[in-house]
Enzyme design. Structure first.
Site, PDB file in Angstrom:
ATOM      1  N   GLU A  13       0.859  -1.200   0.000  1.00 50.80           N
ATOM      2  CA  GLU A  13       0.000   0.000   0.000  1.00 50.80           C
ATOM      3  C   GLU A  13       0.884   1.235   0.000  1.00 50.80           C
ATOM      4  O   GLU A  13       2.117   1.134   0.064  1.00 50.80           O
ATOM      5  CB  GLU A  13      -0.938  -0.002   1.227  1.00 50.80           C
ATOM      6  N   ARG A  35      -0.244   8.532   9.643  1.00 55.45           N
ATOM      7  CA  ARG A  35      -0.175   7.071   9.807  1.00 55.45           C
ATOM      8  C   ARG A  35       0.153   6.370   8.490  1.00 55.45           C
ATOM      9  O   ARG A  35      -0.436   6.660   7.449  1.00 55.45           O
ATOM     10  CB  ARG A  35      -1.521   6.560  10.307  1.00 55.45           C
ATOM     11  N   ARG A  83      -0.212   8.950   2.268  1.00 56.48           N
ATOM     12  CA  ARG A  83      -1.582   9.482   2.162  1.00 56.48           C
ATOM     13  C   ARG A  83      -1.664  10.993   2.256  1.00 56.48           C
ATOM     14  O   ARG A  83      -2.493  11.610   1.590  1.00 56.48           O
ATOM     15  CB  ARG A  83      -2.442   8.886   3.272  1.00 56.48           C
ATOM     16  N   HIS A 125     -10.733   9.810   7.261  1.00 54.13           N
ATOM     17  CA  HIS A 125     -10.533   8.364   7.392  1.00 54.13           C
ATOM     18  C   HIS A 125     -10.024   7.938   8.766  1.00 54.13           C
ATOM     19  O   HIS A 125     -10.478   6.942   9.308  1.00 54.13           O
ATOM     20  CB  HIS A 125      -9.523   7.945   6.323  1.00 54.13           C
ATOM     21  N   HIS A 171      -8.337   9.737   3.559  1.00 57.91           N
ATOM     22  CA  HIS A 171      -7.956   8.670   2.635  1.00 57.91           C
ATOM     23  C   HIS A 171      -8.093   9.239   1.227  1.00 57.91           C
ATOM     24  O   HIS A 171      -9.127   9.831   0.901  1.00 57.91           O
ATOM     25  CB  HIS A 171      -8.869   7.451   2.809  1.00 57.91           C
TER      26      HIS A 171
HETATM   27  C1  SIN Z   1      -7.163   0.877   2.814  1.00 56.60           C
HETATM   28  O1  SIN Z   1      -7.508  -0.276   2.560  1.00 56.60           O
HETATM   29  O2  SIN Z   1      -6.778   1.658   1.955  1.00 56.60           O
HETATM   30  C2  SIN Z   1      -7.241   1.356   4.224  1.00 56.60           C
HETATM   31  C3  SIN Z   1      -6.231   0.706   5.055  1.00 56.60           C
HETATM   32  C4  SIN Z   1      -5.815   1.614   6.183  1.00 56.60           C
HETATM   33  O3  SIN Z   1      -6.437   2.645   6.415  1.00 56.60           O
HETATM   34  O4  SIN Z   1      -4.804   1.312   6.819  1.00 56.60           O
END
Ligand code: SIN
Length: 544
Positions: free
Chosen positions: A124, A407, A306, A367, A246
């Site tokens: 991610e 985060r 993010r 988020h 997010h």
């Molecule tokens: C996501 O699946 O993008 C969210 C995961 C997260 O907020 O850590």
């Protein structure tokens, strides 16, 4: 596991856990298995939690001897936290990941595996490698399923799950000072009655506060209850200016935002403006990443951290006046995508969007609350620099120092389970050693026993709407001094209205939630005004 009858449910317990997400359930089961009397209080059903909505997964290195991989996870976390992480906390949490993930597997959580039997790892934003265990795109749901099952099998007279009971406030001893600690909670049932629940230890695991904003990926229960209760009891609250947006929530007219997991960008999806997408369509390039605006904002392109990606999207939307940007997946293997993201795929189908063929309209949405109740390495809430007797905070509601100013994706489930284990261990030790304080018989009475004026719902809804509009317009991804001043004035006005209602009326869940949201929103504004430089998720135009 429905509502217990009120005569027994309010008998004193050793531990009351407020909230039933991963943090709360994990700790509750651990304490119950040690023989403690435990009550889990949850204002809706047991699985109505933010955990249940988490798509991505849990970050962690499983090989404890792979120092290089552990160090890379540490560095990514620190980099994402923009220099404000507590490095000692980061290292200790990341080293503990393998053990806690093993605990989850033992609790029955089924993470996706590869053909060779090893765990499948996803990537991610902000991660330099693939290190996220997941269960397709519904990891939170899978964790919640497994933990709820374990909790139900433990459930007996000593372990109660009280659904539809909302914690209203922490009880402090009569005539005590805040530093004397807490000895239970007052909680509200669906009949509008407030009951006393005496407890030697209170653990707040109430999640975040996404409902402050109009567009949020959070469930409607995310109303900042734990932070507000702890604040009223005098506990230290930290870093509230860092609200994480997010970057990619599905943006379909008039629908509640729906999370499009960052794992999709980890899988190769690319962000583009509407114009760039048209340009790509008429170009010969097979790689949308070569055209994406994200090249100009982060070396990692669409997989930047993010804070950077959400701000980049916000800027591009302000420049173009477009309602959304696009998440493009048609250069990827369609079947692979659909298998990896079945939940997202079927949600998109509801709106006639075909994953792997059509671009997905996305905008950022509130988020995650990075700040929260300041806790030590055992999850004990802090007051005046020392642990507050009888009060712990775990999960999103707590501020441990792991996330710094932003985060890193999928570090939150890890933090939740690590701190739940540590808090549980500490509570069990104190209980075993007989050092938990006895719950006093002489608890103060709930102040509103005799109020009988009913809340009028229309003005309450107007105040809630005004609060969410203010936070969305003035305290979002990009702040400014004048917007923060305006938000402060508006929130002050809403606060006066809500306080008047609170003093006069019988409490309802809506009123308790709004009272909490007002407190938490004011804290976000005040912390934002105090922060003198732009860092991570805090970005004030007047400071740049
Ligand atoms: C996501 O699946 O993008 C969210 C995961 C997260 O907020 O850590």
């Amino acid at each position: 596991m429905g509502n217990a009858d009120s005569d027994t449910c309010l008998a004193p317990v050793d531990v009351v856990v407020v909230g039933s997400g991963i943090a709360g359930l994990f700790l509750a089961v651990r304490c119950a298995r040690s023989g403690m009397k435990v009550a889990v209080v949850t204002k809706k059903g047991v699985s109505t939690s933010s955990t249940n909505w988490a798509q991505g997964g849990i970050a962690g290195v499983l090989d404890v001897d792979d120092i290089e991989a552990i160090e890379a996870h540490v560095l990514d976390t620190i980099e994402s936290g923009a220099g404000l992480c507590d490095e000692v906390v980061v290292r200790s949490v990341i080293r503990e990941a393998a053990m806690r993930i093993k605990d989850l597997v033992e609790h029955g959580v089924r993470f996706d595996r590869k053909e060779d039997g090893g765990f499948h790892m996803a990537r991610e934003g902000g991660h330099s490698g693939a290190r996220i265990l997941h269960s397709r795109d519904r990891t939170g749901q899978e964790i919640e399923r497994a933990l709820t099952k374990v909790a139900s099998s433990e459930s007996d007279a000593e372990f109660r799950i009280l659904e539809d009971w909302m914690a209203v406030d922490l009880i402090q001893k009569s005539h005590g000072k805040p530093g004397d600690g807490v000895c239970g909670i007052w909680c509200l049932n669906t009949e509008g009655e407030v009951w006393t629940l005496p407890a030697k230890v209170v653990v707040l695991a109430t999640g975040g506060s996404g409902m402050m904003h109009k567009a949020t990926t959070n469930p409607s229960i995310a109303t900042g209850d734990g932070v507000a209760m702890a604040h009223r009891a005098g506990a230290e609250i930290k870093d509230m200016e860092f609200i994480q947006f997010h970057p990619t929530s599905l943006s379909v007219s008039r629908q509640k935002p729906f999370l499009i997991s960052e794992a999709m960008r980890g899988h190769g999806a690319v962000l583009m403006t509407i114009d760039e997408y048209a340009e790509w369509g008429s170009s010969s390039s097979s790689n949308p990443g070569e055209i994406s605006f994200m090249r100009g904002y982060s070396e990692l392109g669409s997989l930047g951290t993010r804070d950077v990606v959400a701000r980049a999207i916000d800027r591009e939307l302000k420049k173009s006046g477009d309602p959304h940007v696009l998440l493009v997946t048609e250069h990827l293997d369609r079947e692979g995508l659909r298998q990896s993201f079945p939940t997202i795929c079927s949600k998109l189908e509801e709106y006639g969007i075909d994953l792997g063929s059509d671009p997905i309209p996305v905008t950022p949405a509130a988020h995650y609350m990075v700040g929260g109740i300041s806790v030590d390495s055992m999850g004990r809430a802090i007051i005046d620099g020392t642990p507050m007797p009888g009060l712990f905070a775990i999960g999103e509601v707590a501020c441990t120092g792991l996330h710094g100013a932003n985060r890193l994706a999928s570090n939150s489930l890890l933090e939740a389970v690590v701190f739940s284990e540590r808090a549980a261990e500490r509570i069990i030790d104190e209980w075993g050693g007989g050092s938990l304080r006895d719950v006093s018989d002489n608890l103060p009475k709930w102040r509103a026993d005799d109020l009988d004026t009913l809340v009028e719902h229309a003005p309450l809804r107007t105040d809630l709407e005004a609060l969410r509009t203010t936070m969305t317009q003035d305290v979002g991804i990009v702040k400014s001094n004048s917007r923060l001043d305006r938000a402060e004035r508006r929130l002050e006005h809403i606060d006066k209205e809500v306080s008047r209602t609170w003093k006069r009326c019988k409490p309802t869940q809506d009123l308790v939630e709004l009272r909490n949201l007002v407190i938490v929103s004011k804290m976000v504004v005040s912390a934002s005004k105090k922060r003198e430089f732009n860092v991570g998720l805090h970005y004030n135009l007047d400071l740049s």
